[in-house]
Design a protein around this motif. Structure first.
Motif, PDB file in Angstrom:
ATOM      1  N   ALA A  60      56.178  54.993  36.014  1.00  0.00           N
ATOM      2  CA  ALA A  60      55.506  53.863  35.364  1.00  0.00           C
ATOM      3  C   ALA A  60      55.174  54.209  33.912  1.00  0.00           C
ATOM      4  CB  ALA A  60      54.242  53.489  36.127  1.00  0.00           C
ATOM      5  N   LYS A  61      54.659  55.406  33.701  1.00  0.00           N
ATOM      6  CA  LYS A  61      54.330  55.832  32.346  1.00  0.00           C
ATOM      7  C   LYS A  61      55.598  56.030  31.514  1.00  0.00           C
ATOM      8  CE  LYS A  61      49.855  57.988  33.291  1.00  0.00           C
ATOM      9  NZ  LYS A  61      49.056  59.244  33.219  1.00  0.00           N
ATOM     10  N   ILE A  62      56.649  56.544  32.131  1.00  0.00           N
ATOM     11  CA  ILE A  62      57.920  56.725  31.421  1.00  0.00           C
ATOM     12  C   ILE A  62      58.473  55.375  30.998  1.00  0.00           C
ATOM     13  CG2 ILE A  62      60.342  57.396  31.716  1.00  0.00           C
ATOM     14  CD1 ILE A  62      59.346  59.687  33.514  1.00  0.00           C
ATOM     15  N   ARG A  63      58.400  54.403  31.882  1.00  0.00           N
ATOM     16  CA  ARG A  63      58.881  53.054  31.563  1.00  0.00           C
ATOM     17  C   ARG A  63      58.097  52.471  30.388  1.00  0.00           C
ATOM     18  NH1 ARG A  63      62.522  49.186  30.800  1.00  0.00           N
ATOM     19  NH2 ARG A  63      61.749  47.098  31.268  1.00  0.00           N
ATOM     20  N   ALA A  64      56.785  52.621  30.421  1.00  0.00           N
ATOM     21  CA  ALA A  64      55.947  52.101  29.337  1.00  0.00           C
ATOM     22  C   ALA A  64      56.269  52.801  28.024  1.00  0.00           C
ATOM     23  CB  ALA A  64      54.472  52.276  29.692  1.00  0.00           C
ATOM     24  N   ARG A  93      59.096  54.200  27.148  1.00  0.00           N
ATOM     25  CA  ARG A  93      60.422  53.770  26.683  1.00  0.00           C
ATOM     26  C   ARG A  93      60.364  52.395  26.020  1.00  0.00           C
ATOM     27  NH1 ARG A  93      64.209  55.903  31.771  1.00  0.00           N
ATOM     28  NH2 ARG A  93      64.652  57.964  30.838  1.00  0.00           N
ATOM     29  N   LEU A  94      59.608  51.467  26.611  1.00  0.00           N
ATOM     30  CA  LEU A  94      59.467  50.146  26.003  1.00  0.00           C
ATOM     31  C   LEU A  94      58.766  50.239  24.654  1.00  0.00           C
ATOM     32  CD1 LEU A  94      58.492  47.963  29.104  1.00  0.00           C
ATOM     33  CD2 LEU A  94      60.668  47.962  27.861  1.00  0.00           C
ATOM     34  N   GLU A  95      57.773  51.110  24.575  1.00  0.00           N
ATOM     35  CA  GLU A  95      57.058  51.308  23.309  1.00  0.00           C
ATOM     36  C   GLU A  95      58.010  51.851  22.242  1.00  0.00           C
ATOM     37  OE1 GLU A  95      53.353  53.990  21.528  1.00  0.00           O
ATOM     38  OE2 GLU A  95      53.770  53.957  23.676  1.00  0.00           O
TER      39      GLU A  95
END
Length: 223
Positions: free
Chosen positions: A201-205, A207-209
């Motif tokens: 979840a943190k990795i996804r966030a 990457r979007l950032e």
């Protein structure tokens, strides 16, 4: 997907058709030689422009004859895209749109381009791959086909490969985030710790950032 490319240089596409993702796409790509059906003597396909000026222009009756020979009618009942510098700017959204077409024809210009009546009456739309000029539409056709065919099921080997990438809908049409692989530290430069955390979840966030930051950076540089 069935694709026809109308061109003066069919053999230029031999290399392109051998690329793995093109073969895996399952698309049938046929090359149509504009000279093969020309109604003019000596294989002529072009003429001088009305009004004067340097260069030669591909004639409308030549393209019409090639379409008649291929489809029995001109224009055919399918999407026909003329590749020209004056066309709609090609982007990922348009690649997705073209990938949904069961049949597609690409018209490659040459010399000074097309008689405008080809674009207006024999094509359904016109596309440009960028604000610059090429000697002909063959390279542009390969760019369009490469972007389109990699979106077809099976082309990339993994169905998720084309979902989250630069300019995709999943990234709000922004550029892709940075990627890292082994070794985790190279010459003192380390992979961001978040990517080693295992917290998806943190990795996804993150990457979007990163994608948004790259898009903002690109916009500011463009201004």
């Amino acid at each position: 997907m069935q694709i026809d490319v109308f061109t003066l240089f069919p053999h230029w596409f031999d290399w392109f058709k051998e690329q793995r993702h093109v073969r895996n796409s399952g698309a049938a790509i046929d090359l149509v030689d504009l000279r093969a059906a020309t109604p003019l003597s000596g294989g002529q396909v072009d003429d001088t422009p009305y009004g004067g000026g340097a260069g030669m222009v591909i004639r409308v009756d030549v393209v019409e004859a090639a379409m008649q020979a291929r489809y029995g009618e001109a224009p055919p009942r399918r999407r026909v895209t003329a590749l020209t510098a004056s066309g709609r700017q090609f982007d990922d959204a348009l690649a997705e749109e073209l990938a949904r077409e069961p049949e597609l024809t690409l018209l490659c210009g040459r010399y000074e381009g097309f008689d405008e009546r080809i674009v207006e009456h024999l094509a359904t739309d016109a596309v440009s791959i960028g604000p610059y000029v090429l000697a002909g539409g063959e390279l542009a056709a390969m760019v369009v086909l490469d972007a389109v065919l990699r979106k077809t099921p099976g082309a990339l080997g993994h169905e998720d490969s084309a979902i989250e990438e630069s300019f995709s809908e999943a990234l709000d049409r922004g550029p892709e985030y940075p990627h890292y692989t082994r070794p985790p530290v190279w010459r003192g430069y380390a992979v961001p710790e978040i990517l080693l955390s295992g917290d998806h979840a943190k990795i996804r966030a993150w990457r979007l950032e990163q994608s948004r930051a790259r898009r903002s950076q690109g916009s500011s540089q463009g201004n």
